[in-house]
Motif scaffolding. Sequence first.
Motif, PDB file in Angstrom:
ATOM      1  N   ARG A   1      -9.021   0.839  -4.322  1.00 31.75           N
ATOM      2  CA  ARG A   1      -9.580  -0.433  -4.780  1.00 31.75           C
ATOM      3  C   ARG A   1      -8.534  -1.179  -5.588  1.00 31.75           C
ATOM      4  NH1 ARG A   1     -15.118  -1.813  -8.155  1.00 31.75           N
ATOM      5  NH2 ARG A   1     -14.273  -3.571  -9.338  1.00 31.75           N
ATOM      6  N   LEU A   2      -8.552  -2.506  -5.464  1.00 25.24           N
ATOM      7  CA  LEU A   2      -7.701  -3.384  -6.270  1.00 25.24           C
ATOM      8  C   LEU A   2      -8.541  -4.508  -6.854  1.00 25.24           C
ATOM      9  CD1 LEU A   2      -4.329  -4.100  -4.412  1.00 25.24           C
ATOM     10  CD2 LEU A   2      -4.626  -3.080  -6.660  1.00 25.24           C
ATOM     11  N   ASP A   3      -8.324  -4.809  -8.122  1.00 26.34           N
ATOM     12  CA  ASP A   3      -8.901  -5.989  -8.761  1.00 26.34           C
ATOM     13  C   ASP A   3      -7.751  -6.963  -9.004  1.00 26.34           C
ATOM     14  OD1 ASP A   3     -10.554  -3.470  -9.697  1.00 26.34           O
ATOM     15  OD2 ASP A   3     -11.902  -5.183  -9.867  1.00 26.34           O
TER      16      ASP A   3
ATOM     17  N   THR B 236       1.120 -10.621  -5.850  1.00 25.63           N
ATOM     18  CA  THR B 236       1.558  -9.422  -5.153  1.00 25.63           C
ATOM     19  C   THR B 236       1.125  -8.217  -5.970  1.00 25.63           C
ATOM     20  OG1 THR B 236       3.464 -10.554  -4.201  1.00 25.63           O
ATOM     21  CG2 THR B 236       3.542  -8.146  -4.254  1.00 25.63           C
ATOM     22  N   TYR B 237       0.490  -7.229  -5.335  1.00 27.53           N
ATOM     23  CA  TYR B 237      -0.077  -6.093  -6.051  1.00 27.53           C
ATOM     24  C   TYR B 237       0.196  -4.801  -5.289  1.00 27.53           C
ATOM     25  CZ  TYR B 237      -2.614 -10.029  -8.020  1.00 27.53           C
ATOM     26  OH  TYR B 237      -2.930 -11.233  -8.592  1.00 27.53           O
ATOM     27  N   THR B 238       0.140  -3.680  -5.987  1.00 23.60           N
ATOM     28  CA  THR B 238       0.397  -2.379  -5.371  1.00 23.60           C
ATOM     29  C   THR B 238      -0.774  -1.442  -5.628  1.00 23.60           C
ATOM     30  OG1 THR B 238       2.767  -2.664  -5.725  1.00 23.60           O
ATOM     31  CG2 THR B 238       1.995  -0.437  -5.207  1.00 23.60           C
ATOM     32  N   PRO B 239      -1.649  -1.250  -4.657  1.00 18.13           N
ATOM     33  CA  PRO B 239      -2.731  -0.276  -4.805  1.00 18.13           C
ATOM     34  C   PRO B 239      -2.267   1.109  -4.387  1.00 18.13           C
ATOM     35  CG  PRO B 239      -2.958  -1.336  -2.717  1.00 18.13           C
ATOM     36  CD  PRO B 239      -1.709  -1.922  -3.357  1.00 18.13           C
TER      37      PRO B 239
ATOM     38  N   VAL C 205       0.830  -1.193   0.000  1.00 17.77           N
ATOM     39  CA  VAL C 205       0.000   0.000   0.000  1.00 17.77           C
ATOM     40  C   VAL C 205       0.868   1.247   0.000  1.00 17.77           C
ATOM     41  CG1 VAL C 205      -1.758   1.284   1.258  1.00 17.77           C
ATOM     42  CG2 VAL C 205      -1.839  -1.215   1.197  1.00 17.77           C
ATOM     43  N   ALA C 206       0.622   2.171  -0.927  1.00 16.19           N
ATOM     44  CA  ALA C 206       1.336   3.444  -0.977  1.00 16.19           C
ATOM     45  C   ALA C 206       0.547   4.486  -0.205  1.00 16.19           C
ATOM     46  CB  ALA C 206       1.509   3.892  -2.423  1.00 16.19           C
TER      47      ALA C 206
END
Length: 357
Positions: free
Chosen positions: A157-159, A165-168, A64-65
Amino acid sequence: MKESRDHHSLAFVRSIISIFYHNSFILPCLGPVIPLVPTLHGCGSVPTPDCGFVVAESSVTTKVAVPDDRQGSMRAMDILVFNDDELQRLDCYQRMDESNDEDFFVSSQKGAKIIMFYANSQHSVEDWMWIGSLSGVSDVSVSLEKESRDFPVMSGRLDVTAGGTYTPTLERLSAEIVLKSVSCNFAGKPYDGEKLENVSVYLTNVNAESPVWPDGQKSSRFINQGRLSENDMSRFSDPSLVFHSLEGSIGEVPVNTGTRLRCYPNSSAKEGPGTPFTRLVIQGDIQGVTWYWPIAVRGRPDDGKSAGVERNTQYTYDILITGKGSADPDTEIEKGSIEIKTEILKWTEKEEYSVQF
């Protein structure tokens, strides 16, 4: 029987919240039971309850940024994970309370997911008990009167597909209006050499309520409509969010005011009944008479097509007052009475920290 089952399910959820107050994921047994049990990083094993929960087999890790001027730890964040399918039912929920930890874990079911983030929440854990699907989050709103300057409401929100691994990006729901400097120069006027006295700066036509995850909704509740309202101001935990009184007088030397005001988005492209422009108002006295300099806060120069106040955006003004203003705070200023320099920026982001699922 259904009522009895729901009461039993909610009782179980509340017991899970009590046991795992920090970093706990829950799923209410509403409607068809979706198998899930909280699995916590650094915690012991959790027995499978009788209402049909089982340990999920996959996880998703999210980074999370956070905006760079958040001024301290995040106070609380609600995280809701939904299945990305036709029903979009709730898979799991977590309340992340204030912590210096960087890593947080939760196990969800496999497959496509929609993750909704809500930082510095104005809601309690119990407020989420009735959210069963993604459509329910559109009814969740926040109030400007409860905003915190140091811990502003943020959402994102993230899809995703569970297991990666993801960066919203979390964005502030509010906008910030900054009066960087103000000065007066009445050269050529009968009151040349006069100063502006008893100066205050505030916002009018302020959108004070917004969905946590806005999706093109219009402003729903305005305060300080047309002028400063003592009744509206009395409901604020921190009135300085929309009002600032300046000390001393204003003359030809620019004064750095330190004025930083907040409001929720107001996307009106054209002004009309029910769609007023949010205004930055400078109020002051010249020779004992009170005048007002209202400035419509706009995304671009007012050409009839420009966007209104947008979330996560900072509007900075340097103001030179060159003549008497309007007789009231909701009337346009006559030309030749003010010079405005504007800077519009999206809030930048801070070094990223991790929240893992």
